[in-house]
Design a protein around this motif. Structure first.
Motif, PDB file in Angstrom:
ATOM      1  N   THR A   1       2.327  11.179  -5.420  1.00  0.00           N
ATOM      2  CA  THR A   1       3.015  12.431  -5.724  1.00  0.00           C
ATOM      3  C   THR A   1       4.405  12.487  -5.094  1.00  0.00           C
ATOM      4  O   THR A   1       5.323  13.076  -5.665  1.00  0.00           O
ATOM      5  N   GLU A   2       4.582  11.859  -3.933  1.00  0.00           N
ATOM      6  CA  GLU A   2       5.907  11.806  -3.309  1.00  0.00           C
ATOM      7  C   GLU A   2       6.878  11.005  -4.180  1.00  0.00           C
ATOM      8  O   GLU A   2       8.033  11.400  -4.374  1.00  0.00           O
ATOM      9  N   THR A   3       6.406   9.892  -4.695  1.00  0.00           N
ATOM     10  CA  THR A   3       7.252   9.072  -5.563  1.00  0.00           C
ATOM     11  C   THR A   3       7.527   9.804  -6.874  1.00  0.00           C
ATOM     12  O   THR A   3       8.648   9.750  -7.391  1.00  0.00           O
ATOM     13  N   ALA A   4       6.541  10.509  -7.387  1.00  0.00           N
ATOM     14  CA  ALA A   4       6.746  11.283  -8.621  1.00  0.00           C
ATOM     15  C   ALA A   4       7.858  12.308  -8.424  1.00  0.00           C
ATOM     16  O   ALA A   4       8.728  12.469  -9.290  1.00  0.00           O
ATOM     17  N   ARG A   5       7.841  12.988  -7.301  1.00  0.00           N
ATOM     18  CA  ARG A   5       8.894  13.985  -7.032  1.00  0.00           C
ATOM     19  C   ARG A   5      10.264  13.315  -6.933  1.00  0.00           C
ATOM     20  O   ARG A   5      11.263  13.849  -7.406  1.00  0.00           O
TER      21      ARG A   5
ATOM     22  N   VAL B   1       1.440  18.492  -8.830  1.00  0.00           N
ATOM     23  CA  VAL B   1       0.124  17.900  -8.603  1.00  0.00           C
ATOM     24  C   VAL B   1       0.028  17.443  -7.156  1.00  0.00           C
ATOM     25  O   VAL B   1       1.043  17.176  -6.515  1.00  0.00           O
ATOM     26  N   ARG B   2      -1.198  17.383  -6.660  1.00  0.00           N
ATOM     27  CA  ARG B   2      -1.432  16.832  -5.328  1.00  0.00           C
ATOM     28  C   ARG B   2      -2.756  16.074  -5.359  1.00  0.00           C
ATOM     29  O   ARG B   2      -3.597  16.308  -6.215  1.00  0.00           O
ATOM     30  N   LYS B   3      -2.903  15.166  -4.408  1.00  0.00           N
ATOM     31  CA  LYS B   3      -4.173  14.465  -4.271  1.00  0.00           C
ATOM     32  C   LYS B   3      -5.033  15.256  -3.300  1.00  0.00           C
ATOM     33  O   LYS B   3      -4.627  15.528  -2.179  1.00  0.00           O
TER      34      LYS B   3
ATOM     35  N   ASP C   1      12.112   2.360  -0.218  1.00  0.00           N
ATOM     36  CA  ASP C   1      11.282   1.845  -1.312  1.00  0.00           C
ATOM     37  C   ASP C   1      11.291   2.817  -2.492  1.00  0.00           C
ATOM     38  O   ASP C   1      11.424   2.410  -3.648  1.00  0.00           O
ATOM     39  N   ARG C   2      11.159   4.102  -2.199  1.00  0.00           N
ATOM     40  CA  ARG C   2      11.176   5.099  -3.273  1.00  0.00           C
ATOM     41  C   ARG C   2      12.533   5.105  -3.982  1.00  0.00           C
ATOM     42  O   ARG C   2      12.608   5.216  -5.196  1.00  0.00           O
ATOM     43  N   ALA C   3      13.600   4.954  -3.212  1.00  0.00           N
ATOM     44  CA  ALA C   3      14.935   4.888  -3.817  1.00  0.00           C
ATOM     45  C   ALA C   3      15.041   3.670  -4.732  1.00  0.00           C
ATOM     46  O   ALA C   3      15.659   3.747  -5.804  1.00  0.00           O
TER      47      ALA C   3
ATOM     48  N   ASP D   1       0.882  -1.155   0.000  1.00  0.00           N
ATOM     49  CA  ASP D   1       0.000   0.000   0.000  1.00  0.00           C
ATOM     50  C   ASP D   1       0.927   1.214   0.000  1.00  0.00           C
ATOM     51  O   ASP D   1       1.969   1.198   0.672  1.00  0.00           O
ATOM     52  N   SER D   2       0.582   2.250  -0.719  1.00  0.00           N
ATOM     53  CA  SER D   2       1.521   3.373  -0.821  1.00  0.00           C
ATOM     54  C   SER D   2       1.756   4.076   0.513  1.00  0.00           C
ATOM     55  O   SER D   2       2.794   4.704   0.706  1.00  0.00           O
ATOM     56  N   LEU D   3       0.829   3.954   1.457  1.00  0.00           N
ATOM     57  CA  LEU D   3       1.057   4.544   2.779  1.00  0.00           C
ATOM     58  C   LEU D   3       2.163   3.824   3.536  1.00  0.00           C
ATOM     59  O   LEU D   3       2.713   4.357   4.499  1.00  0.00           O
ATOM     60  N   GLU D   4       2.512   2.618   3.105  1.00  0.00           N
ATOM     61  CA  GLU D   4       3.572   1.843   3.743  1.00  0.00           C
ATOM     62  C   GLU D   4       4.931   2.013   3.064  1.00  0.00           C
ATOM     63  O   GLU D   4       5.934   1.480   3.534  1.00  0.00           O
TER      64      GLU D   4
END
Length: 161
Positions: A87-91, A149-151, A61-63, A53-56
């Motif tokens: 959006t965090e991963t996009a950045r 962008v943001r959610k 993980d992003r790296a 889940d993206s909250l986890e």
């Protein structure tokens, strides 16, 4: 290389629900089945990075997502991802140059009859072929610059900033 790489990370698009209390797990990715059902003819390769889940998702993980995108021989990349931290991963992916990277997710699991997953995935696959290099988010009929962008949780949709 004209192929499209699809990196799967989990998120609602691949969720399996087990009961009315919303107990779930991230299941096997449905991406290949959706693309086969759509009779996609452009060659693609699928690589499962994680089932979360993206909250986890953590910074590590992003790296890993950034490293996989940067190391891939494909110039066109679609990443399935949960919408809460997309959006965090996009950045984070903005540091990858020379590639068109499109993040996509769903507000309802692909296994649900009335899911937005199939439409969103098809749109992301198309955006990856025609957009200039950069990071994009394709959700619910709109394409956003992934760094602008943001959610908006009040309307459960992405909005440009």
């Amino acid at each position: 290389m004209d192929d499209v790489l699809i990196l799967t990370t989990g998120g609602t698009i691949d969720k399996l629900y087990f009961d009315a209390l919303s107990t779930y797990q991230i299941g096997d990715s449905v991406v290949d089945r959706l693309l086969q059902t759509a009779r996609v003819k452009l060659p693609y390769r699928i690589s499962e990075l994680m089932r979360k889940d993206s909250l986890e998702l953590t910074d590590a993980d992003r790296a890993a997502i950034v490293a996989a995108a940067a190391a891939a021989p494909e110039r066109r990349i679609v990443i399935t991802h949960g919408t809460d931290t997309m959006t965090e991963t996009a950045r984070a992916l903005a540091e990858v140059s020379g590639k068109t990277i499109v993040l996509v997710g769903a507000l309802a699991p692909a296994r649900f009859a009335e899911s937005d997953a199939t439409f969103n995935l098809g749109m992301a696959f198309a955006v990856a072929q025609v957009a200039v290099p950069g990071v994009w988010i394709a959700m619910n009929g709109r394409v956003f610059d992934g760094t602008k962008v943001r959610k908006d949780r009040t309307v459960n949709a992405f909005v440009a900033v």
